[in-house]
Design an enzyme around this catalytic site. Structure first.
Site, PDB file in Angstrom:
ATOM      1  CG  HIS A 193     135.244  -2.321  74.724  1.00  0.00           C
ATOM      2  ND1 HIS A 193     135.554  -1.339  73.743  1.00  0.00           N
ATOM      3  CD2 HIS A 193     136.083  -3.465  74.532  1.00  0.00           C
ATOM      4  CE1 HIS A 193     136.548  -1.799  72.859  1.00  0.00           C
ATOM      5  NE2 HIS A 193     136.697  -3.093  73.157  1.00  0.00           N
ATOM      6  CB  CYS A 235     133.936   4.914  74.971  1.00  0.00           C
ATOM      7  SG  CYS A 235     135.222   4.036  73.693  1.00  0.00           S
TER       8      CYS A 235
END
Lengths: 612, 379
Positions: free
Chosen positions: B164, B206
């Protein structure tokens, strides 16, 4: 935990309920991926407002009777006391608090010799080779001989009766070697007359196994030519000899390849630098015997004796360069990852040069290495093909057989294929006992080892003859060549490490520099300067020792585990840490100081008005 | 028998003459080999594969990393040259319906965990500090070889990060983060010590493109699965396992790598085309301005595989067979001298002849006492 119902709407118990939820479910309801703690409560926001009305609030001061404003009235001594208290606190904070905070948040940085390190950036290396030129009888005319200072003249005669010419040359070289003592890095050139029968006709220079060279003088002794002219005429040839025996421009640039701009070194020297291992304090050498077919072949290899006889002499000679640790192993049922093709014309299985690149990887997984050290590993594999795929020969690009039946990979090691199909016939009883001829095997491994360690296979200039090293593995002048390039490489790497470390420590203001790092850096700088001085003086052995010291100290300093740059704080994080600590403390102090200042100003204004 | 001495000398002389005559031919051969040598500058390959998440719902990140690990092993990089950092809490997680497996494809087609996976940093060892220590080489002296990145100036390194992330940072194990400035500084320190020849950096998180914005060292090529402001999405959930199995970018990257074999000639431009926006929903990005070679000339196997440069050994050294005295069994020490044992407990027997003499004495005393006339009854 109180015994009240969890739904009691008082803020303290709401927090307690969150605690209870965590206790029951084991996980706080949390949004992943967000940095700030999320205020994830059970009740929507508007309900929180209603708590303000439900809670009983205690009135702190009595309600005023009428619309009169009540203000606390302080007497003058109380005001004075208040003012002095505020000033004292402010003084304490400024005088003691700020220096204390500054001192305690300082990182410990030991002193580094920055001036000497900046000197290293502009390092100029001077390499000096000691050359002794000996003129044999008949090379100089009597007048020239007279010009030579008496202290330098030496009469030495050596007589021998030798049967064959070649034997004569080697014996002569050996005898000359015993005449003069040559220190590490020096070169002795013997000039022999043109008509001498010692060297064959087309040979101009003969380089022996020790640091001597025999040069056939092509300068006819001209009457009237002085000694300086003779020496000047011999200069280009001597320079060629020195470039072969000590170092030349390509060697030095190859040693500095990673510090130089690309394109400066020739492709040959680049290939040499890619092939040889970089300078390291130690190397691990592993000899492996791969037997894919133990059912048919029972192999015996006396590797310990072979190592003692052939490899250890070379490694002992290289002791000033690095430490070596050697081990050996036998792997059974280890196959090459490539299928060889059967060639009917040669009635043998062949491996083409293209498929060799894919041989190493499947084998490497099984080789293993010494887990305790981080030294580079050289692997030498002896592969005995199984009886179904015997004999196995290696073909080069031109589809020709390779005499050694071996190949090597740069910075990895070498593989040799040893065919044993000639040792037994068709109807012998399996498994067959086969003793491997270790001298042939070690001959190949020794030459591969020399390549890996940095003894280049540069071709000799025309007219030169370089005596092969033979049994000892390496000639002394070859070792000297390696020592020159290693010293230069060590000096360059160590100075680059130190300068980049100093730069890094400068840039990051909050890395802690411990005492041991400062000590390592200081010792590295001292050793570096000593190495450069020794290189200038021409003492190669001492220079190499100092350069090794320098590089080990600089590596230890650079790779010290405490120098971890984990201290990047963006400015907003710094503010976020300091503001909640200092703002609540500083704001009252500043405001009270301002108030005092304003009162003093007012007082002064009143005084002035009163005076006026 | 001792071989004669003369052959050694003659062979060395022969070598001398051959050396003169062969220099020209040698140079030609060397030229051809040099050409192949210099297609690329590297002699070995390393891979650092990091999965920065833990917990069951981040199954896809572990599956991503393990799939890249399998591809890289298949193409030839050995375990000794791979540094694999995983939280490794998937295969033996209580929620895993098929324990000891990590699947990367729905319908449980491909178990990427297998039984020969070598995880170098597992569990709570996957921290920013350890990652930076591995990259810069500043490990404590007690660290074993398998946990170190022992690359040199001719190593090509592949670095793959997944987890992440956000704009300018990557989250490590839900408790800390690494910023793009730290990563760029770590690469610069690697360059200062010449710990890599060329480096390929792939990140699947991301806003992954923010992580390579700050690079400033030479010879770096970077690929990311999404631009700043975009999210990288996951590919397929598996209803039996209950989580998403892979991320989109890595899924299509692996489909691309399935077609690569050690001898393939696919280059980096093909890699940049992997997972266009139509398949990935996010826009993959890449950065090649710091890379010196043209990406079209860089093979995929330069980073993902390990194709060794090989040279034929042309010269050998002639060594005479060494006759040493083999240790014959007769020369060996007796076993009792080598192995010192306590002497065995033997029963004590009286000296020889003692019993015979004792009985003779008894008989003589008997006959003395009771008279010699009884002797005839015995004999």
């Amino acid at each position: 935990m109180t015994a009240r119902h969890p739904r009691t709407p008082a803020p303290l118990l709401v927090i307690g309920q969150r605690f209870l939820t965590q206790l029951l479910i084991g996980q706080r309801p949390r949004r992943t991926g967000s940095l700030w703690p999320s205020f994830h409560s059970r009740w929507p926001r508007w309900k929180w407002v209603s708590f303000l009305f439900i809670l009983p609030r205690r009135r702190r001061s009595p309600r005023p009777q009428s619309g009169m404003k009540v203000r606390p009235v302080l007497s003058d001594p109380e005001k004075q006391r208040g003012r002095s208290a505020a000033v004292a606190i402010a003084a304490l904070v400024i005088a003691a608090g700020i220096p204390l905070w500054w001192k305690t948040t300082e990182t410990y940085r030991a002193w580094l010799p920055a001036a000497r390190i900046s000197e290293l950036e502009a390092l100029q290396l001077e390499l000096r080779v000691e050359v002794e030129v000996v003129f044999a009888r008949g090379t100089l005319s009597p007048e020239q001989q007279k010009k030579v200072p008496a202290s330098r003249m030496r009469e030495q005669t050596y007589e021998s009766c030798c049967k064959s010419k070649s034997l004569c040359l080697v014996e002569a070289d050996h005898a000359l070697h015993t005449l003069t003592e040559t220190s590490c890095g020096s070169v002795v050139i013997y000039i022999i007359p043109e008509a001498s029968a010692l060297l064959p006709q087309d040979m101009r220079v003969y380089v022996g196994r020790s640091r001597t060279a025999l040069l056939r003088s092509q300068v006819a002794s001209v009457v009237g030519a002085g000694l300086p002219e003779v020496l000047a005429a011999l200069d280009p040839q001597m320079e060629q000899v020195l470039q072969t025996m000590s170092f030349n421009h390509q060697d030095v640039t190859a040693a500095l390849t990673d510090r130089l701009r690309p394109g400066l070194s020739t492709r040959d020297s680049l290939a040499d630098s890619m092939r040889a291992f970089k300078s390291s304090p130690g190397y691990e050498i592993t000899f492996s015997l791969l037997n894919p077919d133990p059912k048919h072949h029972q192999l015996h290899w006396d590797v310990e004796a072979a190592l003692d006889a052939y490899i250890y002499p070379l490694l002992h000679k290289m002791a000033p360069v690095a430490n070596f640790s050697v081990d050996s192993q036998i792997l059974y049922y280890a196959v090459l990852g490539v299928n060889p093709r059967y060639d009917a014309s040669a009635s043998a299985y062949t491996l083409s040069a293209d498929s060799l690149a894919h041989v190493i990887n499947p084998v490497e997984a099984r080789l293993g290495s010494n887990a305790a050290s981080s030294n580079p590993v050289l692997n030498f594999l002896l592969y005995v093909p199984d009886s179904l795929h015997s004999p196995l020969i290696i073909r080069n690009d031109q589809k020709q057989e390779v005499a050694s039946n071996a190949f090597h990979s740069p910075r990895w090691g070498g593989i040799m294929v040893y065919n044993v199909d000639g040792a037994y016939g068709n109807d012998t009883q399996f498994p067959v006992d086969i003793a491997i001829d270790m001298s042939r095997v070690m001959g190949v491994f020794l030459s591969q080892l020399r390549l890996m360690l940095g003894f280049q296979q540069t071709g000799a200039p025309p007219g030169f003859v370089l005596e092969a090293a033979g049994r000892e593995g390496v000639a002394e002048w070859e070792l000297d060549r390696l020592l020159w390039s290693r010293s230069v490489e060590n000096v360059a790497t160590a100075s680059a490490s130190i300068t980049s470390l100093a730069q890094l420590l400068d840039q990051i203001a909050n890395i802690v520099i411990n005492d041991n790092i400062a000590q390592q850096v200081a010792s590295a700088v001292t050793a570096l300067q000593a190495a450069v001085a020794e290189l200038e003086a021409g003492n190669l052995a001492l220079a190499l020792e100092h350069s090794r010291e320098a590089i080990s100290a600089s590596e230890r300093a650079f790779f010290d585990p405490s120098l971890l740059h984990l201290l990047y704080f963006p400015d907003d994080q710094k503010f976020a840490i300091y503001i909640p600590l200092f703002l609540p403390m500083c704001v009252p102090i500043l405001l009270s100081l301002l108030k005092i200042f304003r009162e003093v100003q007012q007082h002064r204004a009143e005084k002035r008005a009163k005076r006026d | 028998s001792n071989p004669p001495v003369a052959p050694e000398i003659s062979s060395s002389v022969a070598l001398d003459f051959v050396l003169i005559g062969r220099t020209s031919a040698f140079l030609l051969l060397h030229q051809a080999r040099a050409e192949r040598f210099f297609r690329s500058d590297h002699t070995n390959n390393w891979a650092v594969l990091v999965c920065t998440s833990r917990f069951w719902f981040n199954y896809r990140h572990v599956a991503n990393t393990l799939s890249v690990y399998r591809s890289v092993k298949r193409l030839g990089i050995p375990d000794s040259h791979i540094v694999l950092m995983l939280a490794d809490d998937m295969a033996c997680n209580h929620r895993n319906p098929k324990p000891a497996t990590v699947f990367s494809h729905k319908n449980m087609e491909l178990n990427v965990y297998g039984d020969d996976v070598e995880v170098d940093y597992r569990g709570y060892e996957v921290t920013v500090e350890n990652f930076l220590r591995v990259l810069t080489g500043r490990l404590p002296p007690s660290t074993p070889r398998s946990k170190r990145l022992l690359s040199d100036d001719h190593s090509n390194i592949l670095i793959y990060l997944t987890g992440h992330g956000g704009n300018g940072f990557l989250k490590f194990q839900d408790s800390e983060e690494i910023s793009n400035v730290e990563l760029a500084d770590a690469f610069e320190q690697m360059w200062q010590k010449r710990r890599y020849n060329e480096l390929l950096f792939i990140i699947d998180t991301c806003q992954g493109a923010s992580m390579y914005e700050r690079f400033y060292s030479p010879n770096l090529m970077a690929l990311a699965s999404s631009q700043v402001g975009e999210d990288s999405l996951s590919h397929q959930p598996d209803l039996a396992i209950g989580v998403h199995l892979m991320d989109r970018y890595t899924f299509y990257l692996l489909e691309f790598l399935e077609d690569i074999h050690p001898a393939s000639q696919a280059n980096m431009n093909d890699l940049f085309k992997v997972c266009p926006k139509s398949q990935c929903v996010s826009t993959p990005g890449h950065r090649t301005d710091l890379f010196q070679r043209d990406p079209g000339s860089v093979l995929i196997t330069d980073f993902f595989g390990s194709v060794r440069k090989v040279e034929i050994t042309m010269e050998t050294i002639n060594l005479t067979p060494h006759t040493e005295t083999a240790l014959a069994y007769v020369d060996q020490l007796p076993v009792a001298q080598i192995i010192h044992q306590k002497p065995k407990q033997k029963d004590w027997h009286p000296p020889d002849g003692f019993i015979l003499g004792l009985w003779t004495l008894i008989l003589l005393v008997f006959f003395r006492t009771y008279g010699i006339k009884h002797l005839k009854h015995i004999f």
